[in-house]
Design a protein around this motif. Structure first.
Motif, PDB file in Angstrom:
ATOM      1  N   ILE A  29      -6.363  -5.625   3.369  1.00  0.00           N
ATOM      2  CA  ILE A  29      -5.438  -4.495   3.453  1.00  0.00           C
ATOM      3  C   ILE A  29      -4.521  -4.550   2.225  1.00  0.00           C
ATOM      4  O   ILE A  29      -4.300  -5.632   1.677  1.00  0.00           O
ATOM      5  N   PRO A  30      -3.993  -3.423   1.780  1.00  0.00           N
ATOM      6  CA  PRO A  30      -3.155  -3.442   0.573  1.00  0.00           C
ATOM      7  C   PRO A  30      -1.765  -3.998   0.860  1.00  0.00           C
ATOM      8  O   PRO A  30      -0.871  -3.263   1.250  1.00  0.00           O
ATOM      9  N   CYS A  31      -1.569  -5.272   0.680  1.00  0.00           N
ATOM     10  CA  CYS A  31      -0.327  -5.904   1.084  1.00  0.00           C
ATOM     11  C   CYS A  31      -0.186  -7.268   0.421  1.00  0.00           C
ATOM     12  O   CYS A  31      -1.130  -8.049   0.435  1.00  0.00           O
TER      13      CYS A  31
ATOM     14  N   ILE B 148      -4.099  -6.758  -4.814  1.00  0.00           N
ATOM     15  CA  ILE B 148      -3.294  -6.434  -3.629  1.00  0.00           C
ATOM     16  C   ILE B 148      -4.128  -6.251  -2.352  1.00  0.00           C
ATOM     17  O   ILE B 148      -3.640  -6.421  -1.247  1.00  0.00           O
ATOM     18  N   ASN B 149      -5.416  -5.938  -2.520  1.00  0.00           N
ATOM     19  CA  ASN B 149      -6.264  -5.768  -1.343  1.00  0.00           C
ATOM     20  C   ASN B 149      -6.997  -7.044  -0.914  1.00  0.00           C
ATOM     21  O   ASN B 149      -7.627  -7.069   0.141  1.00  0.00           O
TER      22      ASN B 149
END
Lengths: 156, 480
Positions: free
Chosen positions: A36-38, A55-56
């Motif tokens: 997930i982009p976090c 980021i993913n």
């Protein structure tokens, strides 16, 4: 299809685990198993122990660098980080807890597993208040990799 | 029904006041909506259906669905979910009289600005902040406060530090609001844009319901960020008071501190459904289960894991068959689905619950943007009908922009970046900005990175189709 995709419950094989020695000093276990982009955990670590390719990507903990401070626990938007320390018969688990009432230090609580089932009794060692409170519980070492939540009785 | 203690939120209620509902005196607090006050007093039926007079409760809770229309101080068809309660207010059942009283004796004001932004959510606030660095900017929202749907997001945001990851949505709303004010953006609240028309420039007609002012606003550029609304689902009993949009429940609970009920059933295991389940538990409300028609959980695993730890089951490949109850939800029948999406015989379960939340996706709110004549196209991946636009968020009508959920159902994080792009480009096309190329590239890269993963596939596809449609209509790629 993996069980977690269908049920939202991770199996121990889905999670990247430290060695027994690393677990003795206490390290962050990141149960973030889906891209997930976090990335706030990467920024939060004072020891640069968490890295991500992009980021993913999934976060990778360098268990040698990690000192188990738990700074990452309270920034993780997914509440997916736990610090586990297992030495001898006893273990401690630091977990995020965003409910009221907050337990008190010394209070007995029920340790809960990833499916929401009660697994054993645990004693609250520490409550760190903050953006997301972090509760440290102590319990038998055999449950260290299972206990991920607690049930607090309203009045004690 | 009121939440007194909450692990994340502190409900600062206003002065105690009284208003009248069908002649009955009701206690409320200043700063809450009529619908929230009625709900807290246990009144769940707000309107009746037009032909069959079936009772209706609120559904969307954000002023979009018309299911809470009532007569307020003699004015019919008032959206009680976004209208603040006032001392001595007279609230009655709607009697469908024509609203001839509403704008009688209103003041007319004219305004001329460079950029108007319609909608003060994450996309709109960022658009206004960005545009105001270079141009005279006006931000309009029909709600009593800025923030859009951020004001009910108690969870911490994903993304990177640039998108304020790790910060709760409610905090992001406050930070953005502060920035809007500090930048000197002119803000009109409680003001609904009711029409668009074109003369030499773009024009908007807007109405401030509280101060009874009608505005005629002339603008060089308009950025629409009107968001989206919750989808309905077809099943027996879906209009019973107690069947709510998931977002409506978040508003009631997290903004106004009123519980939607005792035990809820959630339909849809996307991020909205999963997050809502967790928020209900935090507010001390029970959740029976989440049902999801797809074979897989649609939202983030980490959100699902959070609620599974709390003992809430998620039934994939299940759906709701019917809701039942006498004038309100008292339970629901759910069942398993086979490969052909039919209910498996004998798989029915009776779920005892007093409310049902639909978290089955959103549809862009295009009614205003459609008035501009911008080309609208049905793009399934984007959530339905959307305005075609280019990479600068400009539609096929020059000077008309879209951003956020209106431009494709996505995350607040991407809505914020889209808002910045629209604001920057709008200002740049009025008067060239020195550093434009570098700045816009930075924002576009940010968007692209965000959309790289698995969860970025759908929005990426949607945007490809939107761009394709735009250039098909407009001909060759224009250089900025």
């Amino acid at each position: 299809m993996k069980r977690w995709e269908r049920e939202g419950v991770a199996e121990i094989e889905d999670i990247r685990l430290p060695t027994k020695e690393q677990l003795q000093k206490g390290v962050a276990i990141i149960e973030c198993i889906q891209e997930i982009p976090c990335n706030p955990c990467v920024d939060a670590c004072p020891f640069n122990a968490i890295s991500m390719e992009n980021i993913n990507a999934l976060p990778i903990v360098d268990f040698e660098k990690c000192v188990g401070c738990g700074k990452c626990i309270e920034v993780c938007p997914g509440l997916a980080i736990f610090v586990v320390k297992a030495k001898g018969e006893k273990a401690t688990v630091m977990l995020p807890y965003e409910f009221i009432p907050l337990p008190k230090e010394g209070q007995m609580v029920k340790a809960i597993n990833r499916e929401g089932k009660e697994i054993c009794e645990a004693v609250v060692k520490k409550v760190r208040k903050g953006k997301t409170p972090v509760v440290t519980i102590e319990l038998p070492a055999e449950y260290a990799m299972e206990a991920r939540h607690i049930k607090v009785k309203a009045e004690e | 029904m009121r939440i007194e203690e909450h692990p994340i939120l502190d409900f600062k209620r206003g002065r105690e006041i009284y208003f009248y509902y069908n002649g009955k005196k009701i206690k409320a607090y200043e700063g809450e909506t009529i619908a929230a006050a009625l709900y807290a007093a246990g009144i769940k039926t707000l309107s009746k259906s037009l032909r069959l007079h079936r009772p209706r409760g609120f559904f969307c809770g954000i002023g979009k669905c018309s299911s809470c229309l009532m007569k307020v101080d003699g004015i019919p068809n008032v959206r009680t979910c976004i209208t603040m309660v006032r001392e001595g207010m007279v609230v009655e059942d709607n009697d469908m009289e024509l609203p001839d009283k509403e704008y009688e004796g209103c003041e007319l004001r004219k305004k001329a600005v460079d950029v108007v932004v319609v909608g003060g959510g994450p996309a709109g606030m960022n658009a206004a902040i960005e545009a105001s660095k270079y141009a005279r900017t006006l931000l309009i929202d029909e709600n009593p406060r800025l923030g859009g749907q951020l004001i009910k997001q108690t969870h911490k945001f994903f993304g990177s530090r640039r998108q304020r990851a790790g910060t709760r949505g409610i905090e992001i709303a406050k930070e953005l609001e502060r920035e809007v004010m500090e930048r000197g953006v002119e803000v009109l609240l409680n003001t609904s844009v009711i029409g668009y028309y074109k003369r030499s420039h773009h024009f908007l007609a807007a109405a401030d319901k509280i101060n009874r002012i009608v505005y005629e606003i002339e603008a060089k550029k308009i950025i629409f960020a009107t968001g989206a609304q919750e989808n309905m689902l077809v099943f027996e009993g879906n209009d019973l008071p107690g069947v709510y949009g998931a977002g409506g429940v978040q508003t009631l609970m997290n903004v106004y501190g009123v519980k939607p009920g005792n035990v809820g059933l959630i339909i849809g295991a996307g991020n909205v459904g999963l997050i809502l389940a967790y928020q209900l538990l935090q507010a001390g409300v029970g959740v029976a289960c989440i049902v999801e028609a797809m074979p897989k959980i649609g939202g983030y695993f980490v959100h699902a894991a959070k609620i599974r730890r709390c003992g809430i089951p998620i039934y994939t490949r299940h759906s709701i068959k019917r809701a039942y109850g006498d004038g309100k939800v008292e339970g629901a029948i759910i069942g398993e689905l086979d490969e052909n999406w039919n209910f498996v015989e004998g798989s029915e379960k009776d779920i005892k619950c007093d409310f049902i939340c639909l978290a089955v996706g959103l549809t862009p709110s295009i009614r205003l943007i459609a008035q501009t004549g911008a080309e609208i196209s049905f793009i399934n991946e984007a959530g339905g009908w959307v305005a075609l636009h280019n990479e600068y968020m400009e539609t096929t009508k020059e000077g008309i922009y879209v951003a956020g959920d209106l431009a494709n159902i996505e995350e607040a994080s991407t809505a914020m970046i889209e808002g910045k792009i629209a604001g920057l480009h709008a200002a740049h096309s009025i008067k060239p900005i020195d550093d434009f190329e570098r700045k816009i590239k930075e924002y576009m890269e940010e968007l692209e990175i965000f959309r790289q993963g698995y969860f970025g596939e759908r929005p990426k596809k949607a945007k490809e189709k939107i761009l394709e449609g735009y250039y098909e209509k407009m001909g060759e790629r224009r250089s900025s």
